[in-house]
Design a protein around this motif. Structure first.
Motif, PDB file in Angstrom:
ATOM      1  N   THR A  14       0.829  -1.209   0.000  1.00  0.00           N
ATOM      2  CA  THR A  14       0.000   0.000   0.000  1.00  0.00           C
ATOM      3  C   THR A  14       0.863   1.259   0.000  1.00  0.00           C
ATOM      4  OG1 THR A  14      -0.172  -0.129   2.415  1.00  0.00           O
ATOM      5  CG2 THR A  14      -1.962  -1.109   1.142  1.00  0.00           C
ATOM      6  N   LYS A  18       0.790   4.193  -2.924  1.00  0.00           N
ATOM      7  CA  LYS A  18       0.728   5.638  -2.685  1.00  0.00           C
ATOM      8  C   LYS A  18       1.902   6.352  -3.340  1.00  0.00           C
ATOM      9  CE  LYS A  18      -0.342   5.229   1.757  1.00  0.00           C
ATOM     10  NZ  LYS A  18      -0.623   5.500   3.188  1.00  0.00           N
ATOM     11  N   GLU A  40      -4.005   7.344 -10.177  1.00  0.00           N
ATOM     12  CA  GLU A  40      -4.908   6.444  -9.443  1.00  0.00           C
ATOM     13  C   GLU A  40      -4.345   5.025  -9.438  1.00  0.00           C
ATOM     14  OE1 GLU A  40      -8.939   6.690 -10.713  1.00  0.00           O
ATOM     15  OE2 GLU A  40      -9.532   4.837  -9.725  1.00  0.00           O
ATOM     16  N   GLU A  42      -4.454   0.928  -7.240  1.00  0.00           N
ATOM     17  CA  GLU A  42      -5.042   0.058  -6.229  1.00  0.00           C
ATOM     18  C   GLU A  42      -4.010  -0.989  -5.840  1.00  0.00           C
ATOM     19  OE1 GLU A  42      -9.752   0.167  -7.601  1.00  0.00           O
ATOM     20  OE2 GLU A  42      -8.679  -1.727  -7.484  1.00  0.00           O
ATOM     21  N   GLN A 166      -5.963  10.608  -1.501  1.00  0.00           N
ATOM     22  CA  GLN A 166      -7.137  10.077  -0.836  1.00  0.00           C
ATOM     23  C   GLN A 166      -7.166   8.567  -0.979  1.00  0.00           C
ATOM     24  OE1 GLN A 166     -10.255  12.394  -2.898  1.00  0.00           O
ATOM     25  NE2 GLN A 166     -10.518  13.470  -0.972  1.00  0.00           N
ATOM     26  N   SER A 167      -7.668   7.890   0.030  1.00  0.00           N
ATOM     27  CA  SER A 167      -7.825   6.451  -0.080  1.00  0.00           C
ATOM     28  C   SER A 167      -9.311   6.108  -0.016  1.00  0.00           C
ATOM     29  CB  SER A 167      -7.061   5.738   1.033  1.00  0.00           C
ATOM     30  OG  SER A 167      -7.627   6.064   2.288  1.00  0.00           O
ATOM     31  N   SER A 168      -9.671   5.044  -0.732  1.00  0.00           N
ATOM     32  CA  SER A 168     -11.072   4.652  -0.755  1.00  0.00           C
ATOM     33  C   SER A 168     -11.160   3.164  -1.055  1.00  0.00           C
ATOM     34  CB  SER A 168     -11.832   5.464  -1.808  1.00  0.00           C
ATOM     35  OG  SER A 168     -11.188   5.333  -3.056  1.00  0.00           O
ATOM     36  N   ARG A 170     -11.755  -0.252  -3.070  1.00  0.00           N
ATOM     37  CA  ARG A 170     -11.429  -0.627  -4.442  1.00  0.00           C
ATOM     38  C   ARG A 170     -12.702  -0.870  -5.257  1.00  0.00           C
ATOM     39  NH1 ARG A 170      -7.377  -5.347  -3.209  1.00  0.00           N
ATOM     40  NH2 ARG A 170      -8.943  -5.604  -1.590  1.00  0.00           N
ATOM     41  N   LYS A 183      -9.530  -0.100   2.251  1.00  0.00           N
ATOM     42  CA  LYS A 183      -9.316   1.187   1.578  1.00  0.00           C
ATOM     43  C   LYS A 183      -7.966   1.168   0.864  1.00  0.00           C
ATOM     44  CE  LYS A 183     -12.793   3.297   3.919  1.00  0.00           C
ATOM     45  NZ  LYS A 183     -13.885   4.093   3.432  1.00  0.00           N
ATOM     46  N   TRP A 184      -7.905   0.377  -0.155  1.00  0.00           N
ATOM     47  CA  TRP A 184      -6.632   0.184  -0.851  1.00  0.00           C
ATOM     48  C   TRP A 184      -6.621   0.821  -2.235  1.00  0.00           C
ATOM     49  CZ3 TRP A 184      -4.143  -5.293   0.153  1.00  0.00           C
ATOM     50  CH2 TRP A 184      -3.755  -5.353   1.506  1.00  0.00           C
ATOM     51  N   ARG A 185      -7.536   1.710  -2.479  1.00  0.00           N
ATOM     52  CA  ARG A 185      -7.519   2.485  -3.719  1.00  0.00           C
ATOM     53  C   ARG A 185      -6.982   3.872  -3.372  1.00  0.00           C
ATOM     54  NH1 ARG A 185     -12.317   5.644  -6.253  1.00  0.00           N
ATOM     55  NH2 ARG A 185     -11.509   6.216  -8.283  1.00  0.00           N
ATOM     56  N   PHE A 186      -5.998   4.326  -4.125  1.00  0.00           N
ATOM     57  CA  PHE A 186      -5.385   5.610  -3.835  1.00  0.00           C
ATOM     58  C   PHE A 186      -5.526   6.535  -5.033  1.00  0.00           C
ATOM     59  CE2 PHE A 186      -3.254   2.362  -1.326  1.00  0.00           C
ATOM     60  CZ  PHE A 186      -3.478   2.864  -0.042  1.00  0.00           C
TER      61      PHE A 186
END
Length: 197
Positions: A14, A18, A40, A42, A166-168, A170, A183-186
């Motif tokens: 992760t 980032k 972007e 993941e 920001q993280s959200s 996937r 929350k592994w989407r950046f």
DNA sequence: GCAATGATTTACT
DNA sequence: GTAAATCATTGCC
């Protein structure tokens, strides 16, 4: 400056996801360079169900993820779209970062023609299947060494602060159960090139 | 050998 | 908002 093997073989997938924001992915297709800024990503790990290599399940397709970091993992999804991942961590730890969106930089004309478009707009590269088509990445790029001269990632000097990242959750992996909520989407905050808001 | 399915996109209602 | 496109990979027979 091309990212080193040391960067890719870090253990924290992760953190790498980032760090890849703001880096530049460069692809040499038909002797021409195409590049774009990663906005972007993941993260995927063998430890959770969203990953192809979940539970250390080794197959012919994901074999490359079990090797050392710094290699490309490209595969076909839904029979139509190529998705591009960066393999991370050391041999034996299957982890990877999926690149979901880029901001076009070099070789934009080539991207437009590959996408069948005439003007640069948001939909040129705002999605994992779209950016591979824009850059000219296909299954032939699978397992390529990112320290080679066909496909690599550079440090452009851009460094986003924590406030800009920001993280959200996937996207598109509802089948992964509770792991789908990690929350592994950046994403880069306020970038106009994200695949979705 | 064969049927099921997906880390998506696009078009249509 | 919903659904179809479309095929390599996978898992089971």
């Amino acid at each position: 400056m091309k990212l080193s093997r040391d960067f890719y073989t870090q253990k924290n997938v992760t953190a790498i996801a980032k760090d890849l924001l703001g880096k530049v992915i460069v692809c040499k297709a038909e002797a021409k360079l195409s590049s774009g800024i990663i906005v972007e990503t993941e993260a995927y790990s063998f430890k959770e169900r969203g990953c192809h290599a979940y539970n250390n399940k080794r197959t012919a397709r994901n074999e490359i993820m079990f090797g050392d970091g710094g290699f490309a993992y490209v595969y076909l999804c839904y029979g139509i779209h190529h998705l591009f991942n960066v393999v991370t961590n050391r041999s034996g730890c299957a982890e990877a970062v999926l690149v979901r969106a880029i901001e076009p930089l070099q070789g934009i004309e080539g991207m437009l023609s590959r996408r069948g478009m005439s003007k640069v707009k948001h939909s040129l590269s705002s999605g994992p299947g779209k950016l591979t088509q824009a850059l000219g990445i296909d299954i032939a790029y699978n397992a390529l060494d990112l320290l080679g001269n066909k496909l690599w990632i550079e440090d452009s000097g851009i460094n986003y602060t924590r406030k800009q990242i920001q993280s959200s959750e996937r996207i598109g992996i509802d089948y992964a159960g509770s792991d789908a909520r990690l929350k592994w989407r950046f994403t880069v905050k306020d970038s106009p090139w994200l695949s979705r808001v």
